[in-house]
Design a protein around this motif. Sequence first.
Motif, PDB file in Angstrom:
ATOM      1  N   GLN A 108       1.102  -1.060  -0.027  1.00 56.67           N
ATOM      2  CA  GLN A 108       0.196  -0.093   0.145  1.00 56.67           C
ATOM      3  C   GLN A 108       0.878   1.397   0.287  1.00 56.67           C
ATOM      4  O   GLN A 108       0.090   2.318  -0.139  1.00 56.67           O
ATOM      5  N   ILE A 109       1.587   1.447   0.429  1.00 61.35           N
ATOM      6  CA  ILE A 109       3.175   2.967   1.047  1.00 61.35           C
ATOM      7  C   ILE A 109       3.569   2.215  -0.812  1.00 61.35           C
ATOM      8  O   ILE A 109       3.623   3.557  -0.998  1.00 61.35           O
ATOM      9  N   LEU A 110       4.037   1.436  -1.123  1.00 67.42           N
ATOM     10  CA  LEU A 110       4.401   1.340  -2.892  1.00 67.42           C
ATOM     11  C   LEU A 110       3.382   2.203  -3.981  1.00 67.42           C
ATOM     12  O   LEU A 110       4.031   2.907  -4.449  1.00 67.42           O
ATOM     13  N   ARG A 111       2.684   1.662  -3.389  1.00 64.37           N
ATOM     14  CA  ARG A 111       0.801   2.689  -4.413  1.00 64.37           C
ATOM     15  C   ARG A 111       0.596   4.311  -4.143  1.00 64.37           C
ATOM     16  O   ARG A 111       0.530   4.895  -5.118  1.00 64.37           O
ATOM     17  N   ALA A 112       1.027   4.096  -2.681  1.00 63.94           N
ATOM     18  CA  ALA A 112       0.781   5.566  -2.589  1.00 63.94           C
ATOM     19  C   ALA A 112       1.966   6.141  -2.805  1.00 63.94           C
ATOM     20  O   ALA A 112       1.811   7.043  -3.439  1.00 63.94           O
ATOM     21  N   GLU A 113       2.964   5.725  -2.613  1.00 68.96           N
ATOM     22  CA  GLU A 113       4.238   6.625  -3.338  1.00 68.96           C
ATOM     23  C   GLU A 113       4.310   7.224  -4.708  1.00 68.96           C
ATOM     24  O   GLU A 113       4.372   8.387  -5.350  1.00 68.96           O
ATOM     25  N   ALA A 114       3.511   5.694  -5.526  1.00 68.17           N
ATOM     26  CA  ALA A 114       3.825   5.837  -7.047  1.00 68.17           C
ATOM     27  C   ALA A 114       2.413   7.170  -7.295  1.00 68.17           C
ATOM     28  O   ALA A 114       1.894   8.050  -7.973  1.00 68.17           O
ATOM     29  N   HIS A 143       1.673  14.565  -8.151  1.00 67.53           N
ATOM     30  CA  HIS A 143       3.144  16.342  -8.056  1.00 67.53           C
ATOM     31  C   HIS A 143       3.260  16.317  -9.177  1.00 67.53           C
ATOM     32  O   HIS A 143       3.378  17.691  -9.344  1.00 67.53           O
ATOM     33  N   GLN A 144       3.746  15.167 -10.389  1.00 65.28           N
ATOM     34  CA  GLN A 144       3.985  15.753 -11.660  1.00 65.28           C
ATOM     35  C   GLN A 144       2.782  16.474 -12.279  1.00 65.28           C
ATOM     36  O   GLN A 144       2.925  17.645 -12.559  1.00 65.28           O
TER      37      GLN A 144
END
Length: 149
Positions: free
Chosen positions: A76-82, A88-89
């Motif tokens: 879930q952290i990896l998905r949230a980072e993506a 942000h972009q």
Amino acid sequence: MSARRALAQLRDLQLLQVAERAVAGNALAVARDEEMATIATARQAEADLSASADHWYAALAGVHCSPEMRTAWGDQILRAEAVAAVRHQAAEAAGRDCSDREDQWRTIDARTRAIDHAMDDLRRDAERRDEEKRLATLAARVTFDWLAA
């Protein structure tokens, strides 16, 4: 070309420039709204990432949490980072678009003001020529009356 004809053409051009400036102003307002919306979604994505990280750290600290749950929180952290990176972009792209729209509006505004100044100059020149013609006519009349007397 006479000053009157040039003034009429500049008046038509001024109307077009004013309309173009209004369209550019509306586009700028829309771009600013989109920028604010994308910034808000980017902040929300960062908050979601932070919450996911907090859950993961809590799961790691917990004694009764299974390894599968820890792995799920890590995913879930990896998905949230993506998601946060993409948003942000998008916020950066919206900021660039807003800046470009503002530059376009400033350019159009400068052209509109230049046309306004040119119209003022032409109007003053035409009024000055008209006044000179009236004075010349009056002088000729006075001279003719003086010679006739």
